[in-house]
Write a protein that holds these residues in place. Sequence first.
Motif, short mmCIF file in Angstrom:
data_model
loop_
_atom_site.label_atom_id
_atom_site.label_comp_id
_atom_site.label_asym_id
_atom_site.label_seq_id
_atom_site.Cartn_x
_atom_site.Cartn_y
_atom_site.Cartn_z
N VAL A 199 35.69 34.97 8.71
CA VAL A 199 36.56 36.15 8.70
C VAL A 199 35.75 37.44 8.61
O VAL A 199 35.99 38.40 9.36
N VAL A 200 34.76 37.48 7.71
CA VAL A 200 34.02 38.71 7.46
C VAL A 200 33.07 39.04 8.61
O VAL A 200 32.98 40.19 9.04
N ASN A 201 32.36 38.05 9.12
CA ASN A 201 31.30 38.31 10.10
C ASN A 201 31.68 37.95 11.53
O ASN A 201 30.85 38.08 12.44
N GLY A 202 32.91 37.52 11.74
CA GLY A 202 33.33 37.19 13.10
C GLY A 202 33.47 38.44 13.97
O GLY A 202 33.85 39.50 13.49
N ASN A 203 33.17 38.29 15.26
CA ASN A 203 33.37 39.41 16.19
C ASN A 203 34.82 39.41 16.67
O ASN A 203 35.65 38.63 16.20
N GLU A 207 47.94 23.60 3.28
CA GLU A 207 46.91 23.91 2.29
C GLU A 207 45.74 24.66 2.92
O GLU A 207 45.28 25.68 2.39
N VAL A 208 45.27 24.17 4.06
CA VAL A 208 44.15 24.83 4.74
C VAL A 208 44.60 26.15 5.34
O VAL A 208 43.85 27.13 5.32
N GLN A 209 45.82 26.21 5.85
CA GLN A 209 46.35 27.47 6.36
C GLN A 209 46.33 28.54 5.27
O GLN A 209 46.00 29.71 5.52
N THR A 210 46.66 28.14 4.05
CA THR A 210 46.66 29.07 2.93
C THR A 210 45.26 29.58 2.63
O THR A 210 45.07 30.74 2.26
N ILE A 211 44.25 28.72 2.80
CA ILE A 211 42.86 29.14 2.60
C ILE A 211 42.50 30.23 3.59
O ILE A 211 41.95 31.28 3.22
N TYR A 212 42.82 30.01 4.87
CA TYR A 212 42.56 31.04 5.88
C TYR A 212 43.29 32.33 5.52
O TYR A 212 42.72 33.43 5.57
N GLN A 213 44.56 32.21 5.16
CA GLN A 213 45.37 33.39 4.88
C GLN A 213 44.81 34.17 3.69
O GLN A 213 44.73 35.41 3.72
N THR A 214 44.40 33.47 2.64
CA THR A 214 43.84 34.12 1.46
C THR A 214 42.57 34.88 1.80
O THR A 214 42.36 36.02 1.36
N GLN A 268 41.91 38.94 1.47
CA GLN A 268 40.82 39.48 0.67
C GLN A 268 39.93 40.39 1.51
O GLN A 268 39.51 41.46 1.06
N TRP A 269 39.65 39.95 2.74
CA TRP A 269 38.82 40.74 3.65
C TRP A 269 39.50 42.07 3.99
O TRP A 269 38.87 43.12 4.00
N PHE A 270 40.81 42.03 4.22
CA PHE A 270 41.55 43.24 4.57
C PHE A 270 41.56 44.22 3.40
O PHE A 270 41.36 45.43 3.58
N ASP A 271 41.77 43.71 2.19
CA ASP A 271 41.74 44.57 1.01
C ASP A 271 40.37 45.22 0.85
O ASP A 271 40.28 46.41 0.49
#
Length: 272
Positions: A38-42, A110-117, A121-124
């Motif tokens: 999420v953080v380093n993806g283009n 469960e894994v979808q929630t990990i992505y969403q979280t 966090q990245w957006f905040d």
Amino acid sequence: MISLPLLPEICSRKLCHVLLTKSLWSNTSSNDIIHELVVNGNEETHSQIEALMNGESLSKPIYEDITYRNININTDYIWSFLLFTGYLKPIRVFKKNILTYAELVIPNVEVQTIYQTMIMQWFDEKIRTNGTDDLFKAIISGDAEGFENEVNNWLVSSISYQDNYESFYHGFLAGLLLGKRGYRVESNRENGKGRTDITICEFQRRTVAVVIEVKIAKDFGDLDAACDRAMKQIADRKYIANLKQQYYKKVLKYGIAFCSEKVCRVKLEVEE
């Protein structure tokens, strides 16, 4: 997580050995691999995450020779790594020329929630780092064009999911506007004959108050009409009545419409 025996067509003995003996990111800390993605993806990587989050699948080549040297967040190797660590699952495996491909989806809630979280966090963090002062100034000053431009800039740089729901964009916009000194920003505040999506009130001098109604447009061509629907709702449900009774000198009424093409349109009316 996916059990390795479930993938006999694409899991070689060599890869199984690597996966069973190496210390994988998913086992060493709190889902660092998703955080890095999420953080380093283009932009291309982010668009692929969006597709997965919206229930779509990705067709990717599967590489068995994964090493830590060739795991790059923005290459196809990362999708193989996510597959074999359980963050994706194959719904179809097929050959294309000499390569093995898999059609990949997020495996469960469960894994979808990990992505969403991780996305939240990245957006905040982006909001804290970049700030939203220009956006807020545009809104308070009645600069509808500036409001629209600032939101469009944030849309382009964000990772969207469930973007066919008004609640998603409502939360997206509220997140950009919270925490401004001297102003009270509220979501779903009771006003008139209903609840406004977002209300901004200058609580000391009461010079200006803002009412924002959010709508979804079917497509780009429906943006103006969706803004008009928002403005009509503000008028019909008398959303500004309470604000006028509280002696606000000026009330800015914004209708903002979003469509899934990562674009918004803003319309403004002023009550003085």
